[in-house]
Design an enzyme around this catalytic site. Structure first.
Site, PDB file in Angstrom:
ATOM      1  N   HIS A   1       0.825  -1.209   0.000  1.00  0.00           N
ATOM      2  CA  HIS A   1       0.000   0.000   0.000  1.00  0.00           C
ATOM      3  C   HIS A   1       0.864   1.266   0.000  1.00  0.00           C
ATOM      4  O   HIS A   1       0.645   2.178  -0.796  1.00  0.00           O
ATOM      5  CB  HIS A   1      -0.918  -0.009   1.224  1.00  0.00           C
ATOM      6  CG  HIS A   1      -1.841   1.165   1.278  1.00  0.00           C
ATOM      7  ND1 HIS A   1      -3.002   1.233   0.544  1.00  0.00           N
ATOM      8  CD2 HIS A   1      -1.765   2.338   1.969  1.00  0.00           C
ATOM      9  CE1 HIS A   1      -3.598   2.384   0.780  1.00  0.00           C
ATOM     10  NE2 HIS A   1      -2.871   3.083   1.641  1.00  0.00           N
TER      11      HIS A   1
ATOM     12  N   HIS B   1       3.204   6.107  -1.544  1.00  0.00           N
ATOM     13  CA  HIS B   1       3.874   7.210  -0.857  1.00  0.00           C
ATOM     14  C   HIS B   1       5.395   7.084  -0.881  1.00  0.00           C
ATOM     15  O   HIS B   1       6.056   7.498   0.063  1.00  0.00           O
ATOM     16  CB  HIS B   1       3.375   7.299   0.589  1.00  0.00           C
ATOM     17  CG  HIS B   1       1.903   7.531   0.695  1.00  0.00           C
ATOM     18  ND1 HIS B   1       1.325   8.740   0.382  1.00  0.00           N
ATOM     19  CD2 HIS B   1       0.885   6.702   1.044  1.00  0.00           C
ATOM     20  CE1 HIS B   1       0.005   8.645   0.549  1.00  0.00           C
ATOM     21  NE2 HIS B   1      -0.283   7.429   0.942  1.00  0.00           N
TER      22      HIS B   1
ATOM     23  N   LYS C   1      -4.481  10.224  -8.570  1.00  0.00           N
ATOM     24  CA  LYS C   1      -4.211  10.391  -7.130  1.00  0.00           C
ATOM     25  C   LYS C   1      -4.293  11.875  -6.825  1.00  0.00           C
ATOM     26  O   LYS C   1      -3.542  12.679  -7.386  1.00  0.00           O
ATOM     27  CB  LYS C   1      -2.822   9.847  -6.765  1.00  0.00           C
ATOM     28  CG  LYS C   1      -2.451   9.987  -5.287  1.00  0.00           C
ATOM     29  CD  LYS C   1      -3.155   8.967  -4.404  1.00  0.00           C
ATOM     30  CE  LYS C   1      -2.692   9.089  -2.960  1.00  0.00           C
ATOM     31  NZ  LYS C   1      -3.301   8.114  -2.057  1.00  0.00           N
TER      32      LYS C   1
END
Length: 288
Positions: free
Chosen positions: A164, A179, A222
């Protein structure tokens, strides 16, 4: 379960906000593998306001990453991270397949991070607080916390904290997680990612810095993908782990070169490992 809760509550009290700031400052200083200005050149281009992040306009004609040196990418922890990033099925609801080679890559990555001053410093601190009795116990817990599989969709073991946060996922027609700057760079270089703009640029003038970015990844958008830019893989792992272990599910304030940064973490509450321990659901730099 209540015992684990108790341990977390006790840890919350035993590690003060000041200690988190002090340790993060030390980790920042010890990040010898961070990018230098000659090793990493970025071109952030258009800055937009936080109210414009959903507009899906490509306001930057050039890639974000202008130059990343091969000497940086060949460092052991970078190489170990790059080996891991191609292992994932990005769409949630598709079960992850984890052959033995991938397990070996996970072990290598964790071992390489523990071979750095950053990894050793984090372990020594948590050891001094009685959280872990040995480095092998710490590595094993990191492995479960970060790489343990759980289900985000359809009951299939399709996700992990690492996938993730570091690799990114597609869920509900949108980019979820994602990230990590190296994954961003790789996908941009392969033509799979189109950088649109940024809505946040941290106060740092050297690396690591923090950006909140708008981008399209393989056709999915995003709205704000925040990442620490130019940090080493071991630094990302250490900062996120520190905040997750000491302030799970809360905003945790770290200090990098005298500047405060909020790190938001989330626990995965639908399944657990060991004696009710929680997997990481997400962790990222909080941007205003």
């Amino acid at each position: 379960y209540s015992l684990i809760l108790l341990v977390c509550v006790q840890l919350d009290k035993s590690v003060s906000d000041a200690e988190i700031k002090s340790l993060s400052e030390t980790l920042y200083k010890l990040d010898h593998n961070r990018a230098t200005a000659s090793e990493l050149v970025i071109d952030p281009q258009t800055l937009i306001s936080s109210s414009e992040t959903g507009s899906k306009d490509d306001l930057s004609s050039q890639p974000l990453f202008k130059q990343v040196s091969s000497t940086l990418l060949s460092k052991p922890t970078y190489k170990a991270l790059l080996d891991l990033l191609d292992n994932y099925r990005r769409v949630t609801g598709e079960a992850e397949d984890v052959p033995s080679q991938e397990v070996q890559e996970q072990d290598t990555f964790l071992q390489q991070t523990m071979n750095t001053d950053v990894g050793r410093e984090l372990y020594n601190f948590l050891h001094s607080k009685g959280v872990y009795s040995s480095q092998s116990e710490f590595i094993q817990d990191l492995k479960m916390m970060w790489f343990g599989l759980y289900s985000r969709s359809s009951g299939k073991l399709d996700s992990s904290g690492f996938e993730h946060i570091f690799a990114g996922e597609i869920k509900g027609g949108k980019v979820s997680g994602f990230h990590n700057w190296l994954q961003f760079y790789l996908n941009e270089k392969q033509g799979l990612l189109n950088y649109y703009s940024h809505s946040f640029n941290g106060p740092w003038t050297t690396y690591p810095d923090v950006l909140g970015m708008q981008f399209e990844w393989d056709g999915y958008f995003k709205e704000v993908g925040s990442a620490i830019i130019g940090s080493s893989p071991e630094f990302d792992l250490a900062i996120y782990s520190l905040c997750y272990i000491t302030r799970p599910g809360k905003k945790c304030y770290v200090s990098l070169g005298g500047q405060t940064l909020g790190i938001q973490t989330y626990t995965w509450d639908n399944s657990s490992y060991g004696d009710g321990k929680k997997y990481i659901a997400s962790a990222y730099p909080a941007t205003p």
